[in-house]
Design a protein around this motif. Structure first.
Motif, mmCIF file in Angstrom:
data_model
loop_
_atom_site.group_PDB
_atom_site.id
_atom_site.type_symbol
_atom_site.label_atom_id
_atom_site.label_comp_id
_atom_site.label_asym_id
_atom_site.label_seq_id
_atom_site.Cartn_x
_atom_site.Cartn_y
_atom_site.Cartn_z
ATOM 1 N N LEU A 191 0.820 -1.208 0.000
ATOM 2 C CA LEU A 191 0.000 0.000 0.000
ATOM 3 C C LEU A 191 0.857 1.263 0.000
ATOM 4 N N LEU A 192 1.939 1.260 0.766
ATOM 5 C CA LEU A 192 2.837 2.410 0.755
ATOM 6 C C LEU A 192 3.485 2.604 -0.608
ATOM 7 N N ALA A 193 3.902 1.518 -1.226
ATOM 8 C CA ALA A 193 4.543 1.627 -2.531
ATOM 9 C C ALA A 193 3.579 2.214 -3.563
ATOM 10 N N ARG A 194 2.314 1.858 -3.493
ATOM 11 C CA ARG A 194 1.343 2.440 -4.429
ATOM 12 C C ARG A 194 1.174 3.937 -4.163
ATOM 13 N N ARG A 195 1.150 4.312 -2.896
ATOM 14 C CA ARG A 195 1.030 5.736 -2.594
ATOM 15 C C ARG A 195 2.266 6.494 -3.053
ATOM 16 N N PHE A 196 3.439 5.894 -2.927
ATOM 17 C CA PHE A 196 4.674 6.569 -3.304
ATOM 18 C C PHE A 196 4.832 6.703 -4.813
ATOM 19 N N THR A 197 4.387 5.700 -5.553
ATOM 20 C CA THR A 197 4.655 5.664 -6.991
ATOM 21 C C THR A 197 3.436 5.942 -7.850
ATOM 22 N N GLY A 198 2.234 5.725 -7.297
ATOM 23 C CA GLY A 198 1.026 6.004 -8.066
ATOM 24 C C GLY A 198 0.531 4.858 -8.909
ATOM 25 N N THR A 199 1.193 3.711 -8.876
ATOM 26 C CA THR A 199 0.741 2.584 -9.686
ATOM 27 C C THR A 199 0.734 1.302 -8.876
ATOM 28 N N THR A 200 -0.189 0.431 -9.206
ATOM 29 C CA THR A 200 -0.268 -0.863 -8.542
ATOM 30 C C THR A 200 0.850 -1.785 -8.995
ATOM 31 N N VAL A 201 1.371 -1.596 -10.196
ATOM 32 C CA VAL A 201 2.472 -2.449 -10.663
ATOM 33 C C VAL A 201 3.673 -2.321 -9.734
ATOM 34 N N ALA A 202 4.074 -1.092 -9.423
ATOM 35 C CA ALA A 202 5.203 -0.904 -8.522
ATOM 36 C C ALA A 202 4.862 -1.433 -7.135
ATOM 37 N N ALA A 203 3.620 -1.288 -6.717
ATOM 38 C CA ALA A 203 3.200 -1.804 -5.416
ATOM 39 C C ALA A 203 3.329 -3.321 -5.363
ATOM 40 N N VAL A 204 2.907 -3.984 -6.421
ATOM 41 C CA VAL A 204 3.008 -5.438 -6.492
ATOM 42 C C VAL A 204 4.468 -5.879 -6.451
ATOM 43 N N ILE A 205 5.319 -5.147 -7.154
ATOM 44 C CA ILE A 205 6.739 -5.487 -7.151
ATOM 45 C C ILE A 205 7.321 -5.349 -5.749
ATOM 46 N N ALA A 206 6.978 -4.257 -5.065
ATOM 47 C CA ALA A 206 7.474 -4.072 -3.693
ATOM 48 C C ALA A 206 6.984 -5.185 -2.784
ATOM 49 N N GLY A 207 5.692 -5.515 -2.875
ATOM 50 C CA GLY A 207 5.165 -6.592 -2.050
ATOM 51 C C GLY A 207 5.814 -7.924 -2.348
ATOM 52 N N LEU A 208 6.039 -8.211 -3.629
ATOM 53 C CA LEU A 208 6.681 -9.468 -4.006
ATOM 54 C C LEU A 208 8.097 -9.545 -3.452
ATOM 55 N N LEU A 209 8.861 -8.465 -3.566
ATOM 56 C CA LEU A 209 10.246 -8.488 -3.098
ATOM 57 C C LEU A 209 10.330 -8.738 -1.604
ATOM 58 N N LEU A 210 9.446 -8.111 -0.816
ATOM 59 C CA LEU A 210 9.466 -8.366 0.622
ATOM 60 C C LEU A 210 8.936 -9.759 0.940
ATOM 61 N N ALA A 211 7.949 -10.206 0.158
ATOM 62 C CA ALA A 211 7.366 -11.529 0.419
ATOM 63 C C ALA A 211 8.380 -12.647 0.234
ATOM 64 N N ILE A 212 9.287 -12.515 -0.730
ATOM 65 C CA ILE A 212 10.187 -13.620 -1.067
ATOM 66 C C ILE A 212 11.591 -13.439 -0.510
ATOM 67 N N ASP A 213 11.856 -12.355 0.195
ATOM 68 C CA ASP A 213 13.218 -12.158 0.697
ATOM 69 C C ASP A 213 13.486 -13.034 1.912
ATOM 70 N N GLY A 214 14.688 -13.553 1.986
ATOM 71 C CA GLY A 214 15.030 -14.510 3.033
ATOM 72 C C GLY A 214 15.094 -13.917 4.420
ATOM 73 N N ASN A 215 15.623 -12.711 4.563
ATOM 74 C CA ASN A 215 15.678 -12.117 5.893
ATOM 75 C C ASN A 215 14.269 -11.911 6.442
#
Length: 569
Positions: A191-215
């Motif tokens: 949700l923050l990424a969408r507010r920062f960038t204005g698009t759901t595509v960037a939001a999805v990318i941000a969510g995916l990166l945090l979802a799959i990161d090992g740490n």
């Protein structure tokens, strides 16, 4: 946060984030903010060369625009995509969560403390050999004597929610609430990424990166305090962003007509109706009640609120905008922000306060301990609590020594020394079969995010974009204070508190690389190709590392193939 899915149709295609040509987030109106960057005086400079004429966008952009032309599909994409990223995070965090059925790393402290906290209202001691018995289901062997702990109680109250509801016999319930916290964090980052960038595509990318990161995965699968600290700080930042939008609109309404209703057009009005500031204060107070490092977020974003107020008044034409923000609105913001944080923090100690058995609960009542003179009026319970805090602070300052998996904070952005939290030789997959939990982030995501953070510092100086500034502030609040304690025994996994801002920064840069559908076709195609290849590699690397993030039985040789740096082994 963009609340209008219709904006997606007006910005079709996998465009995301600020770019040199259109740096500002797209609002619900479908148009960039007034200057493209609320804190800047104008548009970022372009390359200085006129764009070559030619086709714009790609066939993918045209197809995506047709898909989102239907309101139902647009709404499904707007709300469904973040939910899908959250579900992916949930699967990676909850799958086989009860394995191993033993206390891992610092779970030996926090799980047992959480269990006795729920039993007594304060933490108690355990027999020396309690770990194996506890893991075997004998959870009632704790002592009655209070235990000396050096972190506030709230994180352990939250960590123990699963055990309080379903018992402490199954390791799944030791870790379930922490896994839930890590999953919710993915949704908020989206949700923050969408507010920062204005698009759901960037939001999805941000969510995916945090979802799959090992740490992020490992810290959600072990019952430590740090994931709760990260989530509560992240919620506080989200509330600050919500206030930024609301207070700006409120200020403009109050100044409509050229002067404020209170007759002070030179300084602007004092805005009291800011519920999101109160909510942010509560969130940061709760974060501090998990670990004291939450105080840095409270301080950093308290200053940020004053700066944002000053800039909003300047844009609105207030004559003495800085003075009005600091001397008129500043005290109001302080009263809305800080006292609620203090109340929430103090409330987290309720169990210790309303019972008699907590450690040092009656310290001030012992002969010679109570304050005299000007402080004699202070209640003894508060004197005892203050003494406890002094003792804990001294302990934290004195945490020195050698640990085989400690790491220097200067290396955290590059993940030089991750934490080995669990290792055991097991049967079932041939010779040399082992299980391991290594707090190694996805190397591609981490190293790319570190480079992105460096680029965003440059971008903030040049373009003064608010989203970039807020992202870097979150990173600084979670990371820079640790540079004051380079001689302490600390670990790489402490970085979880600022990891969401690394991911948000990387998502902003990915949005810049993607460009926009209005870009020349060659540029747009190149950007999409780069991002797709990056994401495919990121997913593949996470799949490769997942066995050592989740304690899957693997061959020892295979495990060592994951140690890409000598310092990882």
């Amino acid at each position: 946060m963009n609340a209008d899915p219709a904006a997606e149709a007006r910005v079709p295609g996998p465009a995301a984030g600020p770019s040199p040509e259109a740096s500002g987030p797209v609002e619900a109106s479908g148009q960039p903010e007034a200057s493209g960057q609320p804190e800047a005086s104008g548009q970022p400079e372009a390359s200085g060369q006129p764009e070559a004429s030619g086709p714009r966008g790609t066939r993918l952009d045209a197809w995506w625009a047709r898909v989102l032309a239907d309101p139902r599909r647009r709404a499904l994409w707007y709300w469904g995509a973040p939910i899908v990223m959250t579900l992916i995070a949930a699967v990676l965090r909850f799958w086989n969560l009860g394995h191993p059925q033993q206390l891992v790393f610092d779970e030996t402290y926090y799980v047992k403390d959480a269990w006795t906290l729920w039993q007594h209202g304060y933490e108690t001691t355990w027999p020396d050999d309690a770990d194996e018995q506890f893991a075997a289901g004998d959870t009632g062997i704790f002592n009655e004597a209070p235990s000396y702990v050096v972190h506030p109680p709230l994180g352990k109250w939250l960590l123990g929610l699963g055990m309080a509801a379903f018992g402490a016999g199954d390791a799944f319930w030791w870790r379930a609430s922490t896994a839930l916290a890590g999953t919710v964090a993915v949704l908020i980052v989206t949700l923050l990424a969408r507010r920062f960038t204005g698009t759901t595509v960037a939001a999805v990318i941000a969510g995916l990166l945090l979802a799959i990161d090992g740490n992020a995965i490992v810290m959600s699968r072990v019952a430590l305090l740090d994931t709760w600290l990260m989530l509560l700080c992240l919620i506080g930042v989200w509330f600050v962003v919500l206030d930024r939008d609301r207070s700006r609109a409120l200020l403009e309404r109050r100044l409509a007509g050229g002067r404020s209703p209170d007759g002070a057009p030179a300084y602007g009005p004092a805005l009291w109706a800011r519920p999101w500031v109160v909510a942010a204060g509560a969130a940061f107070g709760a974060a501090t009640a998990v670990k004291w490092s939450g105080l840095y977020f409270l301080a950093a974003f308290g200053v940020y609120l004053v700066i944002v107020d000053a800039l909003a008044r300047r844009r609105a034409g207030v004559s003495f905008w800085a003075t009005g923000a600091v001397l008129k609105q500043g005290p109001v913001t302080f009263l809305l922000f800080v006292p609620v944080a203090a109340v929430v923090y103090l409330a987290s100690w309720t169990g210790w306060l309303v019972t008699d058995g907590g450690y040092d609960r009656h310290w001030a009542e012992q002969p010679g301990n109570a304050a005299t003179g000007a402080l004699a009026w202070v209640p003894t319970w508060l004197q005892s609590l203050w003494h406890y805090h002094q003792s804990a602070y001294s302990f934290h300052l004195g945490v020195h020594g050698d640990h085989p998996w400690q790491s220097n904070p200067l290396t955290w952005l590059f993940m030089i020394r991750p934490t080995n939290m669990y290792y055991r030789e097991v049967d079932g997959c041939g010779d040399g079969c082992v299980e391991s939990i290594m707090g190694i982030g996805n190397p591609l995501i981490w190293w790319a995010a570190a480079v992105a953070a460096g680029y965003l510092v440059y971008r903030l100086v040049r373009y003064r974009e608010w989203a970039v500034g807020l992202t870097l502030l979150g990173l600084a609040a979670g990371y820079l204070p640790w540079l004051l304690y380079l001689d302490r025994t600390v670990f790489q996994f402490y970085s979880i508190v600022f990891q969401p801002y690394l991911v948000l920064g990387l998502a902003i840069v990915i949005g810049i690389v993607l460009g926009r559908p209005s870009d020349p076709a060659w540029r747009r195609e190149r950007g999409i190709a780069i991002v797709v290849v990056f994401l495919l590699w990121a997913v593949a690397i996470s799949a490769w590392f997942y066995p050592i993030w989740s304690a899957m039985p693997i061959d020892e040789t295979f495990r060592r193939l994951h140690f890409w740096l000598p310092s990882w082994g």
